[in-house]
Scaffold this active site. Sequence first.
Site, PDB file in Angstrom:
ATOM      1  N   ARG A 137       0.841  -1.213   0.000  1.00 48.13           N
ATOM      2  CA  ARG A 137       0.000   0.000   0.000  1.00 48.13           C
ATOM      3  C   ARG A 137       0.874   1.261   0.000  1.00 48.13           C
ATOM      4  NH1 ARG A 137      -5.271  -0.336   2.479  1.00 48.13           N
ATOM      5  NH2 ARG A 137      -4.976   1.607   3.589  1.00 48.13           N
ATOM      6  N   ARG A 171       9.528   6.253  -3.251  1.00 45.77           N
ATOM      7  CA  ARG A 171       9.799   7.247  -4.302  1.00 45.77           C
ATOM      8  C   ARG A 171      11.205   7.812  -4.221  1.00 45.77           C
ATOM      9  NH1 ARG A 171       5.161  10.450  -2.224  1.00 45.77           N
ATOM     10  NH2 ARG A 171       3.345   9.422  -3.129  1.00 45.77           N
ATOM     11  N   ARG A 206      -9.281  -6.512  13.933  1.00 42.86           N
ATOM     12  CA  ARG A 206      -8.562  -5.638  14.858  1.00 42.86           C
ATOM     13  C   ARG A 206      -9.497  -4.504  15.229  1.00 42.86           C
ATOM     14  NH1 ARG A 206      -4.419  -7.081  17.600  1.00 42.86           N
ATOM     15  NH2 ARG A 206      -3.076  -5.269  17.276  1.00 42.86           N
ATOM     16  N   ARG A 246      -0.213   5.653  16.657  1.00 43.78           N
ATOM     17  CA  ARG A 246      -0.093   7.010  16.108  1.00 43.78           C
ATOM     18  C   ARG A 246      -0.874   8.015  16.935  1.00 43.78           C
ATOM     19  NH1 ARG A 246      -2.930   5.286  10.391  1.00 43.78           N
ATOM     20  NH2 ARG A 246      -4.940   4.709  11.235  1.00 43.78           N
ATOM     21  N   GLU A 264      -3.953   6.182  19.195  1.00 43.18           N
ATOM     22  CA  GLU A 264      -4.605   4.948  18.741  1.00 43.18           C
ATOM     23  C   GLU A 264      -3.857   3.723  19.266  1.00 43.18           C
ATOM     24  OE1 GLU A 264      -5.265   4.807  14.530  1.00 43.18           O
ATOM     25  OE2 GLU A 264      -6.316   6.727  14.517  1.00 43.18           O
ATOM     26  N   TYR A 281      -9.798  -5.133   3.447  1.00 41.35           N
ATOM     27  CA  TYR A 281      -9.110  -3.934   3.929  1.00 41.35           C
ATOM     28  C   TYR A 281      -9.285  -2.842   2.870  1.00 41.35           C
ATOM     29  CZ  TYR A 281      -5.114  -1.341   6.004  1.00 41.35           C
ATOM     30  OH  TYR A 281      -4.291  -0.413   6.587  1.00 41.35           O
ATOM     31  N   ASP A 326     -10.134   0.860   1.271  1.00 39.70           N
ATOM     32  CA  ASP A 326     -10.139   2.300   1.504  1.00 39.70           C
ATOM     33  C   ASP A 326     -11.526   2.830   1.133  1.00 39.70           C
ATOM     34  OD1 ASP A 326      -7.514   2.524   2.357  1.00 39.70           O
ATOM     35  OD2 ASP A 326      -6.737   2.642   0.310  1.00 39.70           O
TER      36      ASP A 326
HETATM   37  N1  UDP Z   1       3.192   0.978   7.900  1.00 36.89           N
HETATM   38  C1  UDP Z   1       4.404   0.929   8.571  1.00 36.89           C
HETATM   39  N2  UDP Z   1       4.902   2.070   9.124  1.00 36.89           N
HETATM   40  C2  UDP Z   1       4.249   3.252   9.054  1.00 36.89           C
HETATM   41  C3  UDP Z   1       3.017   3.309   8.373  1.00 36.89           C
HETATM   42  C4  UDP Z   1       2.514   2.145   7.804  1.00 36.89           C
HETATM   43  O1  UDP Z   1       5.004  -0.130   8.660  1.00 36.89           O
HETATM   44  O2  UDP Z   1       4.751   4.253   9.603  1.00 36.89           O
HETATM   45  C5  UDP Z   1       2.660  -0.277   7.309  1.00 36.89           C
HETATM   46  C6  UDP Z   1       1.844  -1.080   8.313  1.00 36.89           C
HETATM   47  O3  UDP Z   1       2.088  -2.432   8.043  1.00 36.89           O
HETATM   48  C7  UDP Z   1       0.422  -0.734   7.946  1.00 36.89           C
HETATM   49  C8  UDP Z   1       0.530  -0.601   6.436  1.00 36.89           C
HETATM   50  O4  UDP Z   1       1.816  -0.027   6.226  1.00 36.89           O
HETATM   51  O5  UDP Z   1      -0.470  -1.738   8.327  1.00 36.89           O
HETATM   52  C9  UDP Z   1      -0.545   0.243   5.800  1.00 36.89           C
HETATM   53  O6  UDP Z   1      -0.520   1.525   6.384  1.00 36.89           O
HETATM   54  P1  UDP Z   1      -1.700   2.563   6.216  1.00 36.89           P
HETATM   55  O7  UDP Z   1      -1.197   3.862   6.699  1.00 36.89           O
HETATM   56  O8  UDP Z   1      -2.198   2.470   4.820  1.00 36.89           O
HETATM   57  O9  UDP Z   1      -2.780   1.976   7.238  1.00 36.89           O
HETATM   58  P2  UDP Z   1      -4.209   2.546   7.731  1.00 36.89           P
HETATM   59  O10 UDP Z   1      -4.143   4.048   7.636  1.00 36.89           O
HETATM   60  O11 UDP Z   1      -5.245   1.914   6.846  1.00 36.89           O
HETATM   61  O12 UDP Z   1      -4.309   2.079   9.132  1.00 36.89           O
END
Ligand code: UDP
Length: 372
Positions: free
Chosen positions: A177, A181, A254, A285, A305, A353, A355
């Site tokens: 996901r 870059r 979860r 976060r 969270e 999962y 979006d």
């Molecule tokens: N992820 C990570 N570090 C970060 C942010 C994301 O390892 O700082 C990984 C983690 O495995 C997560 C996945 O990337 O489950 C997808 O992140 P996303 O931010 O898309 O998750 P959401 O916002 O849907 O919780």
Amino acid sequence: MYDYLIIGSGLFGATFAYFAHQKGKRCLVIEARKHCGGNLYCEKIEGINVHKYGAHIFHTNSQRVWKFVNSLVEFNRYTNSPMANYQGELYNLPFNMNTFHQMWGVKTPEEAMQRLNEQRKEALLHMQEMGVDTPRNLEEQALLLIGKDIYEKLIKSYTEKQWGRKCTDLPAFIIRRLPVRLVYDNNYFNDAYQGIPKGGYNQLINQLLKDVEVRTETNYFEHRQALDGLAKTKVFTGKIDEYFDYRLGYLQYRTVKFEEEHLPKSNYQGCAVVNYTDRTVPYTRIIEHKHFEFGTQPVTYVTKEYPKDWKIGEEAYYPVNDVKNLDLYTKYVKKAETISNVIFGGRLGEYKYYDMDKVIASALSLVEKELA
Ligand code: UDP
């Protein structure tokens, strides 16, 4: 008699209801909570839209979906640029030249590429030694994608806190996901369109459900028999395993515990999302809600969270996409195919999962099939 009983007023249910109503179908939407919108719901506190069920950032590559949501509400120009905090060190996300500079001190794309390639090669060799050529899990995928330095500081512990499982027990696609870059660009998404509805997400849901009959505080499972008799077809957006009384077993989800705090200052962390990627910090976060809408209020609201395993009676947020759960889900789908008047949709109904844009796209394709 209604044409459709729509169970759940989140994005899937509300989008379907919007179109079904437009086509002249009689719809009843029922919602267990006091309010509509599912996990999109925001509460306005001191002028700040607080995302009560976790941060939502709308982004899509689909012109069709973007046009549709913009026909309902105006979107602001919010661009998600989260930071990662690892033991007090700050890194830009997603993985881009800023991150590589902060991690390795490199300045040019060539230097960054060289570092990445060294670490990728190491990961590939390690896999080849084990006779593997495609990544079998999230850890292998992350090491191939971004190498061990970033994996260890920014991915491993964050992911294990988020999912409550080892990276070696999680599917590779979760980490795909995230963009990688070789430009200095902190936009978290690659999608063409992005933003937050001006005035908050409740506006979007209110527009979708504007002319539709909705009953809140109506739990389907408490009035199942009576409600089933009200419509020819049901659109069920809750947990598919709950629909079948968990008869084939429990799917795992979860959930997230939110710790919301008012702070008497105008700016706490300088951006909407800071990920805590170190194992010793118990939350994943901190969200500072006002930044989603460029708030200038003298106070702020932040939410920590804490993801954890879902138990009965709690809100389910994320399906757990491992092999065991996907197998069980497939069994529920087979069961669903044996009944004709129920359609399952959305993150929980489809155990995906998703979006937000994918939820809308899925509802739009149902609309095409069902209401053609
Ligand atoms: N992820 C990570 N570090 C970060 C942010 C994301 O390892 O700082 C990984 C983690 O495995 C997560 C996945 O990337 O489950 C997808 O992140 P996303 O931010 O898309 O998750 P959401 O916002 O849907 O919780």
